[in-house]
Design a protein around this motif. Structure first.
Motif, PDB file in Angstrom:
ATOM      1  N   MET A  94      34.862  48.663  44.112  1.00 44.53           N
ATOM      2  CA  MET A  94      34.511  48.566  42.714  1.00 44.53           C
ATOM      3  C   MET A  94      33.003  48.894  42.623  1.00 44.53           C
ATOM      4  SD  MET A  94      36.916  48.568  40.542  1.00 44.53           S
ATOM      5  CE  MET A  94      36.005  47.949  39.050  1.00 44.53           C
ATOM      6  N   ALA A  96      31.923  50.729  39.822  1.00 42.68           N
ATOM      7  CA  ALA A  96      31.653  51.027  38.564  1.00 42.68           C
ATOM      8  C   ALA A  96      30.900  49.798  37.751  1.00 42.68           C
ATOM      9  CB  ALA A  96      33.045  51.537  37.696  1.00 42.68           C
ATOM     10  N   ALA A  99      32.295  47.360  31.357  1.00 41.03           N
ATOM     11  CA  ALA A  99      32.111  46.710  30.169  1.00 41.03           C
ATOM     12  C   ALA A  99      32.726  45.208  30.077  1.00 41.03           C
ATOM     13  CB  ALA A  99      32.423  47.531  28.924  1.00 41.03           C
ATOM     14  N   ASP A 100      32.139  44.290  30.007  1.00 39.81           N
ATOM     15  CA  ASP A 100      32.674  43.019  30.036  1.00 39.81           C
ATOM     16  C   ASP A 100      33.681  42.881  28.734  1.00 39.81           C
ATOM     17  OD1 ASP A 100      31.870  41.977  32.390  1.00 39.81           O
ATOM     18  OD2 ASP A 100      29.993  41.620  31.775  1.00 39.81           O
ATOM     19  N   PRO A 128      39.404  42.670  31.005  1.00 40.57           N
ATOM     20  CA  PRO A 128      40.055  42.012  32.097  1.00 40.57           C
ATOM     21  C   PRO A 128      39.049  42.114  33.163  1.00 40.57           C
ATOM     22  CG  PRO A 128      41.161  44.043  31.785  1.00 40.57           C
ATOM     23  CD  PRO A 128      40.457  43.839  30.479  1.00 40.57           C
ATOM     24  N   ILE A 130      38.729  43.522  36.767  1.00 39.41           N
ATOM     25  CA  ILE A 130      39.436  44.350  37.587  1.00 39.41           C
ATOM     26  C   ILE A 130      39.330  43.975  38.909  1.00 39.41           C
ATOM     27  CG2 ILE A 130      39.903  46.759  38.372  1.00 39.41           C
ATOM     28  CD1 ILE A 130      38.693  47.750  35.618  1.00 39.41           C
ATOM     29  N   LEU A 131      38.033  43.790  39.412  1.00 41.01           N
ATOM     30  CA  LEU A 131      37.672  43.364  40.733  1.00 41.01           C
ATOM     31  C   LEU A 131      38.595  41.971  41.161  1.00 41.01           C
ATOM     32  CD1 LEU A 131      36.225  43.624  43.661  1.00 41.01           C
ATOM     33  CD2 LEU A 131      34.412  42.214  42.526  1.00 41.01           C
ATOM     34  N   GLY A 146      33.258  44.813  46.248  1.00 41.48           N
ATOM     35  CA  GLY A 146      32.673  44.653  44.861  1.00 41.48           C
ATOM     36  C   GLY A 146      31.267  44.726  44.898  1.00 41.48           C
ATOM     37  N   PHE A 147      30.518  45.177  43.890  1.00 42.45           N
ATOM     38  CA  PHE A 147      29.142  45.296  43.780  1.00 42.45           C
ATOM     39  C   PHE A 147      28.703  44.185  42.695  1.00 42.45           C
ATOM     40  CE2 PHE A 147      27.041  48.649  46.019  1.00 42.45           C
ATOM     41  CZ  PHE A 147      28.236  49.191  46.641  1.00 42.45           C
ATOM     42  N   ALA A 148      27.395  43.616  42.996  1.00 43.71           N
ATOM     43  CA  ALA A 148      27.146  42.787  41.802  1.00 43.71           C
ATOM     44  C   ALA A 148      25.622  43.004  41.446  1.00 43.71           C
ATOM     45  CB  ALA A 148      27.191  41.356  42.184  1.00 43.71           C
ATOM     46  N   LYS A 169      34.196  35.448  43.215  1.00 43.34           N
ATOM     47  CA  LYS A 169      35.200  36.683  43.072  1.00 43.34           C
ATOM     48  C   LYS A 169      36.133  36.995  44.375  1.00 43.34           C
ATOM     49  CE  LYS A 169      32.845  39.054  39.670  1.00 43.34           C
ATOM     50  NZ  LYS A 169      33.239  40.118  38.501  1.00 43.34           N
TER      51      LYS A 169
HETATM   52  O1  C5P Z   1      30.726  39.616  37.312  1.00 44.93           O
HETATM   53  P1  C5P Z   1      29.978  41.126  37.604  1.00 44.93           P
HETATM   54  O2  C5P Z   1      30.149  41.851  36.348  1.00 44.93           O
HETATM   55  O3  C5P Z   1      28.789  40.917  38.054  1.00 44.93           O
HETATM   56  O4  C5P Z   1      30.667  41.547  38.713  1.00 44.93           O
HETATM   57  C1  C5P Z   1      30.543  42.956  39.119  1.00 44.93           C
HETATM   58  C2  C5P Z   1      31.533  43.466  40.121  1.00 44.93           C
HETATM   59  O5  C5P Z   1      32.824  43.043  39.424  1.00 44.93           O
HETATM   60  C3  C5P Z   1      31.566  44.994  40.306  1.00 44.93           C
HETATM   61  O6  C5P Z   1      32.289  45.077  41.558  1.00 44.93           O
HETATM   62  C4  C5P Z   1      32.336  45.533  38.997  1.00 44.93           C
HETATM   63  O7  C5P Z   1      32.947  46.689  39.001  1.00 44.93           O
HETATM   64  C5  C5P Z   1      33.487  44.430  38.729  1.00 44.93           C
HETATM   65  N1  C5P Z   1      34.010  44.233  37.615  1.00 44.93           N
HETATM   66  C6  C5P Z   1      35.237  44.545  37.212  1.00 44.93           C
HETATM   67  N2  C5P Z   1      35.637  44.173  36.026  1.00 44.93           N
HETATM   68  C7  C5P Z   1      34.938  43.544  35.000  1.00 44.93           C
HETATM   69  C8  C5P Z   1      33.656  43.298  35.292  1.00 44.93           C
HETATM   70  C9  C5P Z   1      33.112  43.746  36.459  1.00 44.93           C
HETATM   71  O8  C5P Z   1      35.959  44.852  37.896  1.00 44.93           O
HETATM   72  N3  C5P Z   1      35.561  43.424  33.687  1.00 44.93           N
END
Ligand code: C5P
Length: 229
Positions: A94, A96, A99-100, A128, A130-131, A146-148, A169
């Motif tokens: 992940m 990408a 958008a939270d 949601p 996704i990660l 994942g990336f942060a 995570k």
């Molecule tokens: O919590 P944060 O947004 O920093 O986490 C980043 C990681 O979580 C990334 O790998 C991003 O692709 C994933 N992510 C996700 N779904 C979200 C928010 C972030 O999969 N709603």
């Protein structure tokens, strides 16, 4: 070609940034170019993997050759594409910027200005994670990365925040970036710490997004070799 150490593996990488539509022409989005995810997809293909790139609003001129591209726009579409891929992928990344939040409603027609000059508030609901759901539904042997992007603040350093997030995570690997106003986004150098699900450093990389991609795939290969030598 170099080492084909990802041969026989199906990997799916998400890249870019999701958009959440207010109406047919307006959206809430972010500045992610997709370059880190694209570098990861290209590197995996070079190393022999069968690659799917789930590209959220990535400029077509940046898309690499030799990978299957699934184009998405919204977080809901990205969520759907990743979970569909998770049914057959060995490795899920992940990268990408998701958008939270999204607007609670999307107007079917273009929102009009109001005659009285009044401004309507935008109500948001949470998207949601996704990660987190990919980690929760992980198949046996599957690797989730994942990336942060973190900033240091009064509560802790970039790495302290990164370690806490890695534990929260639960991804097999979390690549933690230090970001500032001019770090991490677009075509600029990037530095990364790779943490495991316990928050422990497993590798470190600095430099270009290609270097980061190499560090990530090296760590994935090590993980798979440890599990199944
Ligand atoms: O919590 P944060 O947004 O920093 O986490 C980043 C990681 O979580 C990334 O790998 C991003 O692709 C994933 N992510 C996700 N779904 C979200 C928010 C972030 O999969 N709603």
């Amino acid at each position: 070609p170099g080492a084909q150490d990802l041969a026989g593996l199906r990997v799916t990488v998400s890249a870019g940034g999701t958009r959440e539509y207010l109406d047919p022409v307006r959206f809430l989005g972010n500045r992610s170019s997709g370059r880190q995810g694209i570098a990861l997809a290209r590197a995996a293909a070079d190393r022999g993997a069968e690659v799917e790139l789930v590209a959220a609003n990535v400029d077509a001129s940046l898309l690499p050759e030799g990978v299957q591209v699934t184009a998405v726009e919204t977080t809901a579409q990205l969520d759907e594409a990743m979970h569909r891929s998770a049914e057959r992928a060995h490795v899920l990344v992940m990268a990408a910027a998701v958008a939270d939040f999204r607007p609670a409603t999307t107007n079917e027609t273009k929102t009009k200005k109001r005659g009285d000059g009044a401004v309507a508030p935008i109500e948001l609901v949470q998207n949601p994670d996704i990660l987190a759901s990919l980690v929760q539904q992980k198949a046996s042997g599957q690797v989730v990365v994942g990336f942060a992007a973190e900033t240091g603040d009064a509560e802790g350093s970039v790495l302290e925040h990164g370690r806490a997030k890695a534990r929260r995570k639960g991804a097999d690997l979390l690549a933690v970036n230090a970001v500032g106003t001019d770090r991490g986004f677009g075509d600029v150098p990037n530095a990364v710490h790779l943490l495991d699900a316990g928050g422990t450093d497993v590798a470190q990389g600095s430099g270009s997004k290609d270097d980061v991609a190499t560090v990530v795939w090296d760590a994935v290969v090590r993980l798979l070799t440890q599990r199944d030598p």
